[in-house]
Design a protein around this motif. Structure first.
Motif, PDB file in Angstrom:
ATOM      1  N   LEU A  81     -12.330  -2.537   2.019  1.00 44.19           N
ATOM      2  CA  LEU A  81     -13.514  -1.679   1.964  1.00 44.19           C
ATOM      3  C   LEU A  81     -14.219  -1.786   0.613  1.00 44.19           C
ATOM      4  N   LEU A  82     -13.460  -1.986  -0.452  1.00 42.36           N
ATOM      5  CA  LEU A  82     -14.070  -2.162  -1.771  1.00 42.36           C
ATOM      6  C   LEU A  82     -14.976  -3.381  -1.803  1.00 42.36           C
ATOM      7  N   ASP A  83     -14.595  -4.422  -1.054  1.00 39.62           N
ATOM      8  CA  ASP A  83     -15.423  -5.630  -1.000  1.00 39.62           C
ATOM      9  C   ASP A  83     -16.759  -5.366  -0.323  1.00 39.62           C
ATOM     10  N   ASP A  84     -16.762  -4.421   0.618  1.00 39.01           N
ATOM     11  CA  ASP A  84     -17.944  -4.208   1.462  1.00 39.01           C
ATOM     12  C   ASP A  84     -18.860  -3.099   0.971  1.00 39.01           C
ATOM     13  N   ASP A  85     -18.314  -2.151   0.193  1.00 39.90           N
ATOM     14  CA  ASP A  85     -19.100  -0.964  -0.167  1.00 39.90           C
ATOM     15  C   ASP A  85     -19.074  -0.757  -1.676  1.00 39.90           C
ATOM     16  N   PRO A  86     -20.151  -1.063  -2.361  1.00 40.17           N
ATOM     17  CA  PRO A  86     -20.177  -0.918  -3.827  1.00 40.17           C
ATOM     18  C   PRO A  86     -20.122   0.531  -4.301  1.00 40.17           C
ATOM     19  N   ARG A  87     -20.221   1.469  -3.386  1.00 41.18           N
ATOM     20  CA  ARG A  87     -20.168   2.884  -3.759  1.00 41.18           C
ATOM     21  C   ARG A  87     -18.724   3.378  -3.918  1.00 41.18           C
ATOM     22  N   LEU A  88     -17.758   2.631  -3.381  1.00 40.99           N
ATOM     23  CA  LEU A  88     -16.366   3.064  -3.417  1.00 40.99           C
ATOM     24  C   LEU A  88     -15.712   2.754  -4.759  1.00 40.99           C
ATOM     25  N   ALA A  89     -14.810   3.652  -5.156  1.00 38.23           N
ATOM     26  CA  ALA A  89     -13.973   3.422  -6.336  1.00 38.23           C
ATOM     27  C   ALA A  89     -12.593   4.004  -6.062  1.00 38.23           C
ATOM     28  N   VAL A  90     -11.571   3.330  -6.542  1.00 37.78           N
ATOM     29  CA  VAL A  90     -10.189   3.791  -6.378  1.00 37.78           C
ATOM     30  C   VAL A  90      -9.675   4.247  -7.738  1.00 37.78           C
ATOM     31  N   VAL A  91      -9.073   5.434  -7.765  1.00 37.16           N
ATOM     32  CA  VAL A  91      -8.491   5.949  -9.000  1.00 37.16           C
ATOM     33  C   VAL A  91      -6.999   6.172  -8.765  1.00 37.16           C
ATOM     34  N   LEU A  92      -6.180   5.600  -9.634  1.00 37.04           N
ATOM     35  CA  LEU A  92      -4.724   5.666  -9.514  1.00 37.04           C
ATOM     36  C   LEU A  92      -4.131   6.282 -10.771  1.00 37.04           C
ATOM     37  N   ALA A  93      -2.922   6.790 -10.624  1.00 35.42           N
ATOM     38  CA  ALA A  93      -2.177   7.307 -11.778  1.00 35.42           C
ATOM     39  C   ALA A  93      -0.827   6.592 -11.824  1.00 35.42           C
ATOM     40  N   GLU A  94      -0.881   5.282 -11.995  1.00 32.40           N
ATOM     41  CA  GLU A  94       0.278   4.393 -12.088  1.00 32.40           C
ATOM     42  C   GLU A  94       0.930   4.140 -10.734  1.00 32.40           C
ATOM     43  N   ILE A  95       1.210   5.212  -9.982  1.00 29.13           N
ATOM     44  CA  ILE A  95       1.845   5.065  -8.673  1.00 29.13           C
ATOM     45  C   ILE A  95       0.889   4.354  -7.723  1.00 29.13           C
ATOM     46  N   GLY A  96       1.396   3.303  -7.064  1.00 32.84           N
ATOM     47  CA  GLY A  96       0.596   2.572  -6.086  1.00 32.84           C
ATOM     48  C   GLY A  96      -0.244   1.455  -6.657  1.00 32.84           C
ATOM     49  N   LYS A  97      -0.172   1.202  -7.962  1.00 32.16           N
ATOM     50  CA  LYS A  97      -1.051   0.206  -8.574  1.00 32.16           C
ATOM     51  C   LYS A  97      -0.765  -1.207  -8.072  1.00 32.16           C
ATOM     52  N   ASP A  98       0.497  -1.504  -7.727  1.00 29.94           N
ATOM     53  CA  ASP A  98       0.822  -2.858  -7.292  1.00 29.94           C
ATOM     54  C   ASP A  98       0.089  -3.245  -6.014  1.00 29.94           C
ATOM     55  N   GLY A  99      -0.213  -2.263  -5.175  1.00 28.81           N
ATOM     56  CA  GLY A  99      -0.926  -2.549  -3.945  1.00 28.81           C
ATOM     57  C   GLY A  99      -2.382  -2.917  -4.169  1.00 28.81           C
ATOM     58  N   PHE A 100      -2.887  -2.689  -5.384  1.00 31.14           N
ATOM     59  CA  PHE A 100      -4.297  -2.951  -5.672  1.00 31.14           C
ATOM     60  C   PHE A 100      -4.472  -4.017  -6.758  1.00 31.14           C
TER      61      PHE A 100
END
Length: 307
Positions: free
Chosen positions: A15-34
């Motif tokens: 979805l990040l590739d398709d929608d420039p309005r999206l942003a993902v915010v992480l707090a260390e947990i889950g970073k490997d998936g992104f």
């Protein structure tokens, strides 16, 4: 089968590739998936480190600029620890975002109570306007995530879990699904509780509704199921028994069920995680059994309640 969290990372990365309005915010947990997504979109995949209050604050700030932020960490660190930021940086500012949690009530028992959040949905109930999705399978998680991301500027909470049903259902966001019909009461299974509920009520003459969106609460489908069951019973007096089986704090949705049936005689039993803390490690199945949420315990509790 992939997990709900794995599906979340893969779907949102696309979805990040398709929608420039999206942003993902992480707090260390889950970073490997992104990892790949962060390389492709370094300005829209932000890891704030182990700073959960900042995680929510950054998400709220992005929303104020017109972005659609997606925030992810464990439920205890996403809803409970930074609750004031959720209340102020999203609710008070009048902006929306997508909060996607993991770990839930009992997903990682070895992590202890710091990594469990059975009160997360009840806590969000104190705020206005939040949509809450509780998928029971990775396919359902994808459906609900895509709906959440596309939900304009609404505030949406998606509660992912390592506990999952064996197969997906043909769900519609916002609506309960009628899995089976009966005359002896209505049992509402929320998200990953469906398989256990179906095993528990085998042979019982009850309607089973499957809820993957719990806020707003689908009172219309509950009322229809309650009316159909009462009408089908010989000598029915119009009263209905409702059992709610939720993977978080017991009784979280009983008020919503009572409101939906306010004009007709009814009883509601809320089953879920009790307030008493289970101070032991183990597996998900062992925690379910310890909480009285395994199929055998559910059958005893449901049968004992129904008229």
């Amino acid at each position: 089968m992939d997990t709900m969290r794995e599906r979340f990372a893969s779907v949102v990365s696309r979805l990040l590739d398709d929608d420039p309005r999206l942003a993902v915010v992480l707090a260390e947990i889950g970073k490997d998936g992104f990892t790949d997504a962060a390389r492709a979109h370094p300005d829209r995949v932000i890891n704030v480190g182990i700073r959960e209050q900042l995680l929510v604050g950054v998400g709220g700030g992005l929303a104020l600029t017109g972005m659609r932020p997606i925030l992810h960490t464990f439920a205890s660190f996403l809803v409970e620890r930074p609750f004031e930021q959720v209340k102020l940086d999203f609710g008070h500012q009048g902006v929306g975002g997508v909060l996607v949690s993991a770990a839930g009530s009992y997903d990682w028992p070895a992590g202890g109570y710091t990594h469990m959040a059975p009160g997360d949905v009840a806590l969000l109930d104190t705020l206005d306007g939040w949509t809450v999705h509780v998928p029971g399978h990775p396919d359902e998680a994808e459906t609900l995530l895509r709906d959440a991301v596309a939900a304009g500027d609404d505030s949406v909470y998606v509660r992912l879990s390592a506990h999952a049903n064996s197969a997906p259902r043909d769900i519609a966001p916002g609506r309960f699904l009628t899995v089976r019909e009966g005359r002896g009461g209505v049992v509402i299974a929320v998200g990953p509780m469906l398989d256990g509920v179906l095993a528990a009520v085998e042979g019982l003459d009850v309607t089973v509704l499957y809820a993957t969106t719990v806020r707003p609460f689908d009172g219309r489908t509950l009322r229809a199921a309650a009316g159909a069951g009462a009408a089908a019973r010989a000598g029915a007096v119009g009263a209905v028994d409702v059992v709610l089986v939720e993977p978080y704090l017991a009784g979280t949705s009983t008020a919503a069920a009572n409101d939906a049936l306010a004009d007709r005689p009814h009883r509601v039993l809320g089953l879920g995680i009790p307030r008493r803390e289970l101070r032991r490690y183990g597996t998900i199945d062992e925690h379910l059994a310890g909480r009285g949420l395994d199929p055998a315990s559910l059958r005893e509790r449901i049968s004992g309640f129904l008229r």
